[in-house]
Design a protein around this motif. Structure first.
Motif, mmCIF file in Angstrom:
data_model
loop_
_atom_site.group_PDB
_atom_site.id
_atom_site.type_symbol
_atom_site.label_atom_id
_atom_site.label_comp_id
_atom_site.label_asym_id
_atom_site.label_seq_id
_atom_site.Cartn_x
_atom_site.Cartn_y
_atom_site.Cartn_z
ATOM 1 N N LEU A 6 -7.245 3.145 -6.437
ATOM 2 C CA LEU A 6 -7.013 4.281 -7.333
ATOM 3 C C LEU A 6 -7.652 4.100 -8.709
ATOM 4 C CD1 LEU A 6 -3.206 4.855 -6.561
ATOM 5 C CD2 LEU A 6 -5.156 6.084 -5.581
ATOM 6 N N HIS A 7 -8.214 2.907 -8.941
ATOM 7 C CA HIS A 7 -8.829 2.570 -10.240
ATOM 8 C C HIS A 7 -7.822 2.672 -11.378
ATOM 9 C CE1 HIS A 7 -12.571 2.694 -8.021
ATOM 10 N NE2 HIS A 7 -12.329 3.940 -7.663
ATOM 11 N N GLU A 8 -6.573 2.293 -11.093
ATOM 12 C CA GLU A 8 -5.541 2.297 -12.121
ATOM 13 C C GLU A 8 -5.663 1.051 -12.992
ATOM 14 O OE1 GLU A 8 -1.922 4.751 -9.876
ATOM 15 O OE2 GLU A 8 -1.721 2.621 -10.299
ATOM 16 N N THR A 20 4.137 8.669 -12.563
ATOM 17 C CA THR A 20 3.548 7.463 -13.155
ATOM 18 C C THR A 20 2.622 6.778 -12.157
ATOM 19 O OG1 THR A 20 4.030 5.445 -14.415
ATOM 20 C CG2 THR A 20 5.383 5.856 -12.469
ATOM 21 N N LYS A 21 2.035 5.671 -12.546
ATOM 22 C CA LYS A 21 1.071 4.965 -11.716
ATOM 23 C C LYS A 21 1.742 4.368 -10.479
ATOM 24 C CE LYS A 21 -1.821 3.543 -15.635
ATOM 25 N NZ LYS A 21 -2.306 2.368 -16.404
ATOM 26 N N ALA A 22 0.995 4.330 -9.381
ATOM 27 C CA ALA A 22 1.496 3.732 -8.140
ATOM 28 C C ALA A 22 1.824 2.258 -8.346
ATOM 29 C CB ALA A 22 0.461 3.896 -7.027
ATOM 30 N N ALA A 36 0.287 -5.364 -5.162
ATOM 31 C CA ALA A 36 0.199 -3.907 -5.302
ATOM 32 C C ALA A 36 -0.663 -3.460 -6.488
ATOM 33 C CB ALA A 36 1.603 -3.301 -5.406
ATOM 34 N N PRO A 37 -0.530 -4.068 -7.690
ATOM 35 C CA PRO A 37 -1.393 -3.642 -8.804
ATOM 36 C C PRO A 37 -2.878 -3.892 -8.535
ATOM 37 C CG PRO A 37 0.491 -4.860 -9.619
ATOM 38 C CD PRO A 37 0.487 -5.031 -8.141
ATOM 39 N N ILE A 38 -3.184 -4.988 -7.834
ATOM 40 C CA ILE A 38 -4.584 -5.289 -7.511
ATOM 41 C C ILE A 38 -5.150 -4.233 -6.565
ATOM 42 C CG2 ILE A 38 -6.122 -6.967 -6.398
ATOM 43 C CD1 ILE A 38 -4.147 -9.157 -7.294
ATOM 44 N N LEU A 39 -4.370 -3.871 -5.537
ATOM 45 C CA LEU A 39 -4.803 -2.846 -4.592
ATOM 46 C C LEU A 39 -4.915 -1.476 -5.275
ATOM 47 C CD1 LEU A 39 -2.680 -3.812 -1.434
ATOM 48 C CD2 LEU A 39 -5.111 -4.227 -1.832
ATOM 49 N N SER A 40 -3.995 -1.187 -6.196
ATOM 50 C CA SER A 40 -4.049 0.084 -6.935
ATOM 51 C C SER A 40 -5.288 0.151 -7.810
ATOM 52 C CB SER A 40 -2.797 0.244 -7.812
ATOM 53 O OG SER A 40 -1.639 0.332 -7.015
ATOM 54 N N THR A 94 0.820 -1.220 0.000
ATOM 55 C CA THR A 94 0.000 0.000 0.000
ATOM 56 C C THR A 94 0.850 1.265 0.000
ATOM 57 O OG1 THR A 94 -0.119 0.124 2.430
ATOM 58 C CG2 THR A 94 -1.785 -1.218 1.320
ATOM 59 N N MET A 95 2.170 1.115 0.065
ATOM 60 C CA MET A 95 3.066 2.262 0.200
ATOM 61 C C MET A 95 2.921 3.242 -0.961
ATOM 62 S SD MET A 95 7.188 2.225 0.812
ATOM 63 C CE MET A 95 7.512 1.127 -0.580
ATOM 64 N N GLU A 96 2.967 2.735 -2.182
ATOM 65 C CA GLU A 96 2.879 3.603 -3.356
ATOM 66 C C GLU A 96 1.480 4.213 -3.489
ATOM 67 O OE1 GLU A 96 6.167 0.729 -3.857
ATOM 68 O OE2 GLU A 96 4.042 0.517 -3.360
ATOM 69 N N ILE A 97 0.458 3.462 -3.094
ATOM 70 C CA ILE A 97 -0.916 3.963 -3.175
ATOM 71 C C ILE A 97 -1.088 5.169 -2.265
ATOM 72 C CG2 ILE A 97 -3.346 3.412 -2.756
ATOM 73 C CD1 ILE A 97 -2.635 0.478 -3.376
ATOM 74 N N ALA A 98 -0.646 5.043 -1.010
ATOM 75 C CA ALA A 98 -0.754 6.146 -0.056
ATOM 76 C C ALA A 98 0.037 7.358 -0.543
ATOM 77 C CB ALA A 98 -0.253 5.700 1.316
ATOM 78 N N GLY A 99 1.220 7.106 -1.101
ATOM 79 C CA GLY A 99 2.040 8.193 -1.624
ATOM 80 C C GLY A 99 1.357 8.908 -2.788
ATOM 81 N N LYS A 100 0.679 8.130 -3.631
ATOM 82 C CA LYS A 100 -0.022 8.701 -4.789
ATOM 83 C C LYS A 100 -1.192 9.570 -4.346
ATOM 84 C CE LYS A 100 -0.377 8.865 -9.324
ATOM 85 N NZ LYS A 100 0.733 9.338 -10.182
ATOM 86 N N VAL A 101 -1.900 9.143 -3.300
ATOM 87 C CA VAL A 101 -3.078 9.868 -2.812
ATOM 88 C C VAL A 101 -2.729 11.301 -2.420
ATOM 89 C CG1 VAL A 101 -4.763 9.993 -0.926
ATOM 90 C CG2 VAL A 101 -4.360 7.821 -2.087
ATOM 91 N N VAL A 102 -1.562 11.492 -1.805
ATOM 92 C CA VAL A 102 -1.186 12.836 -1.327
ATOM 93 C C VAL A 102 -0.152 13.528 -2.220
ATOM 94 C CG1 VAL A 102 -1.707 12.286 1.071
ATOM 95 C CG2 VAL A 102 0.607 11.882 0.204
#
Length: 320
Positions: free
Chosen positions: A278-280, A91-93, A270-274, A17-25
């Motif tokens: 994030l709907h990536e 780029t994408k998370a 990570a891609p599944i969670l993104s 979830t690290m990249e997802i949280a980073g992308k959010v903010v």
């Protein structure tokens, strides 16, 4: 299920979830500011355990130790994690998560040249397979707009691998918790210096001419509000603090080799969670790249298992 595997599952989920949280903010907080705050919070979480470990190991830190932590902090926080945070901006998370998870593979050549660790056919093959996966994700026959982010993620993975090998040189003296806690603190000191000098007008003008506006007037706490404070705290406390802690405990309960399963799970999870958060979307070439990277990671994992069974030294530092 043993405690060791519970820690592995927890750390794998958290790190995914690290990249997802980073992308959010990423649009509200400067990437360098986020890097600084995240590792400051993480260091404070680990500090009590690091102090306890220092007493247990009877270590009195000297100038040589401080210098070493500044070198490792420069490589890990100032260089690698700055590339990492910038990659998330461009780029994408999910892409950053996949590419960064290849860092254990890049460790192989560094360990060969710096630590004189043995190379065999399996390790070379795993490196080539993982590089093929990266090429698939880069998709050189159809260069897309986020190529800058992918290149930054690759640089983050390579420089983190270099940090891992540097860390191995003194891992027996410090242990993982001391090594990472004081690396975070030293790296943050360097980050703070960068943030302060970025407000000097001469530096601002140089950055503007070079097209590096993100390096100008870097704030320390600007942009933090009620909407993103919880994400920031999640990155600092859960990802950088508890995530690392669970990984340390996983190594203690199992082994460094077994705990590295975390980096076999992350490229797939990570891609599944993104996609969910994030709907990536995930392109076909990225899926193919993931498969190659998973195969390369699996070969690396099997190789490490064999070496640990025969008593050959393995890299024990974090690959997150």
């Amino acid at each position: 299920m043993s405690k060791g595997y519970i820690y592995i599952i927890l750390s794998a989920i958290i790190f995914s979830t690290m990249e997802i949280a980073g992308k959010v903010v990423s649009k509200e907080i400067n990437p360098f500011e986020l890097n600084f705050l995240r590792f400051l919070i993480g260091a404070l979480i680990l500090l009590p355990l690091a102090i306890k470990d220092l007493r247990k190991r009877k270590i009195d830190l000297n100038k040589n130790d401080v210098g070493y932590f500044f070198i490792s902090g420069f490589l890990c926080i100032f260089v690698s994690m700055s590339f990492f945070q910038l990659a998330i901006v461009y780029t994408k998370a999910s892409t950053v998560a996949i590419v960064f998870s290849t860092n254990p593979v890049f460790t192989i050549p560094f360990a060969y040249f710096l630590l004189k660790e043995q190379l065999n056919k399996n390790t070379i093959f795993s490196l080539l397979i993982s590089l093929l996966g990266l090429i698939c994700i880069l998709n050189p026959f159809n260069i897309h707009s986020d190529i800058k982010g992918i290149v930054l993620a690759i640089l983050a993975a390579i420089t983190f691998s270099f940090y891992s090998v540097i860390g191995k040189m003194r891992s027996d003296r410090y242990g993982s918790i001391i090594m990472n806690c004081f690396t975070f603190l030293a790296g943050n000191f360097i980050m703070l210096f960068l943030m302060l000098i970025s407000h000097i007008q001469y530096i601002v003008k140089l950055n503007e001419k070079a097209g590096l506006s993100l390096l100008s007037n870097i704030p320390i706490i600007y942009g933090i509000n009620q909407g993103n404070i919880f994400t920031l705290m999640y990155l600092g406390i859960v990802v950088t603090g508890l995530g690392y802690l669970f990984y340390f405990y996983a190594m203690e309960e199992t082994s460094a080799t077994t705990a590295s399963i975390v980096f076999f799970i992350k490229p797939a999870l990570a891609p599944i969670l993104s996609l969910m958060v994030l709907h990536e979307s995930i392109s076909s070439n990225t899926i193919l790249g993931i498969l190659f990277i998973l195969i390369g990671s699996y070969i690396t994992f099997i190789g490490r298992s064999s070496r640990s069974n025969t008593g050959i030294t393995e890299i024990k530092n974090i690959k997150i």
